[in-house]
Design an enzyme around this catalytic site. Structure first.
Site, PDB file in Angstrom:
ATOM      1  N   THR A 154     -21.959  20.677  -0.795  1.00 42.66           N
ATOM      2  CA  THR A 154     -21.844  19.543   0.121  1.00 42.66           C
ATOM      3  C   THR A 154     -20.545  19.676   0.905  1.00 42.66           C
ATOM      4  OG1 THR A 154     -20.637  18.170  -1.466  1.00 42.66           O
ATOM      5  CG2 THR A 154     -23.054  18.045  -1.531  1.00 42.66           C
ATOM      6  N   ASN A 201     -21.273   6.392  -6.724  1.00 45.10           N
ATOM      7  CA  ASN A 201     -21.207   7.787  -6.291  1.00 45.10           C
ATOM      8  C   ASN A 201     -20.013   8.069  -5.376  1.00 45.10           C
ATOM      9  OD1 ASN A 201     -22.381  10.546  -5.388  1.00 45.10           O
ATOM     10  ND2 ASN A 201     -22.270   9.377  -3.482  1.00 45.10           N
ATOM     11  N   LYS A 247     -11.103  11.305 -12.496  1.00 44.39           N
ATOM     12  CA  LYS A 247     -12.431  11.335 -13.113  1.00 44.39           C
ATOM     13  C   LYS A 247     -12.343  11.192 -14.632  1.00 44.39           C
ATOM     14  CE  LYS A 247     -15.099  11.751  -9.475  1.00 44.39           C
ATOM     15  NZ  LYS A 247     -16.124  10.739  -9.126  1.00 44.39           N
ATOM     16  N   TYR A 251      -7.488  14.683  -8.716  1.00 47.62           N
ATOM     17  CA  TYR A 251      -8.940  14.492  -8.803  1.00 47.62           C
ATOM     18  C   TYR A 251      -9.413  14.501 -10.253  1.00 47.62           C
ATOM     19  CZ  TYR A 251     -13.921  15.568  -8.370  1.00 47.62           C
ATOM     20  OH  TYR A 251     -15.284  15.551  -8.493  1.00 47.62           O
ATOM     21  N   ASP A 297     -17.004  -0.287   1.878  1.00 43.02           N
ATOM     22  CA  ASP A 297     -15.849   0.562   1.649  1.00 43.02           C
ATOM     23  C   ASP A 297     -15.300   0.187   0.279  1.00 43.02           C
ATOM     24  OD1 ASP A 297     -13.404   1.829   1.492  1.00 43.02           O
ATOM     25  OD2 ASP A 297     -12.738   1.254   3.489  1.00 43.02           O
TER      26      ASP A 297
END
Length: 245
Positions: free
Chosen positions: A198, A86, A167, A163, A59
């Site tokens: 996904t 990832n 990144k 988000y 984790d």
């Protein structure tokens, strides 16, 4: 046999990346937050004829979990050739620069940025033991400041401030990591897998997980003359020279 660790590897892009590296002859550790999901992923790969794999409970938001994974892998091998960071999350569905709460940012950053830092720092000694170590940080074209600054364009019809910010921070971390390792055999790059179908995107997108995995694995497998400290987004910018950070 070369070794690789892929975080968030029980499904989606991480799973496909791990599968490709195993097919290329690596012994691959699948870092998974859930032991049950990790075991299921390993079973799927073994059913496909790949036995050079092992699931590792990992984790990235838990330092104790990261340290435990490092201890287990370190007992099995003296070096790590590839690290693919990832594991990532998108955060809450509605994200606005005017209303998203600080704790929502922290949740996303804890996985997408701090998690990468935790894992990289924990495994850097094993990576240093490899002849040509590779680090791939999975990012997104949505982190590009150049594209986001086109306020009235169509680059992002819907924006995700927490988000995207996480990144962008990951990209800066990648550049600085590459800079500090510039006089070594390390290659450190940030790679966008594309808009992939996904669970992360609710099965929407223009690329399959297999295509995305190939894009990530490509930079895990680059030779000594390959790039470092760069950002790549092959789906959106086929020409690297035109790929904006």
């Amino acid at each position: 046999m070369k070794t690789a660790l892929v975080t968030g590897a029980n499904k989606g892009i991480g799973f496909e990346t791990a599968k490709i590296l195993a097919q290329q002859g690596f012994f691959v550790y699948l870092g998974c937050r859930s032991a049950e999901n990790g075991q299921a992923a390993v079973q799927r790969l073994k059913t496909a004829g790949l036995n050079n794999i092992e699931d590792i409970l990992l984790d990235v938001t838990d330092q104790r979990s990261v340290d435990q994974a490092r201890r287990i892998i370190g007992e099995k091998t003296g070096c790590l050739d590839v690290l693919v960071n990832n594991a990532g999350i998108s955060g809450i569905y509605e994200q606005s620069a005017l209303t998203t709460l600080p704790e929502d940012y922290l949740t996303v950053f804890d996985t997408n940025v701090f998690g990468v830092v935790r894992v990289t720092e924990a495994f850097i000694d094993l990576l240093r033991g490899a002849a040509e170590p590779r680090i791939v940080n999975v990012t997104t074209a949505m982190a590009s400041l150049t594209l986001a600054a086109d306020l009235y364009g169509n680059s992002y019809p819907k924006r995700y401030v927490a988000y995207q910010s996480s990144k962008s921070a990951l990209n800066m971390y990648t550049v600085n990591l590459a800079y500090e390792l510039r006089d070594t055999n390390f290659k450190v790059n940030a790679v966008c897998p594309g808009h992939t179908q996904t669970d992360f995107t609710r099965q929407q997108g223009t690329s399959s997980p297999e295509q995305a995995g190939q894009r990530i694995a490509k930079f895990a497998l680059i030779g000594r003359d390959g790039p470092t400290g760069q950002f790549f987004s092959e789906e959106y910018f086929p020409e690297p020279a035109n790929c904006p950070w």
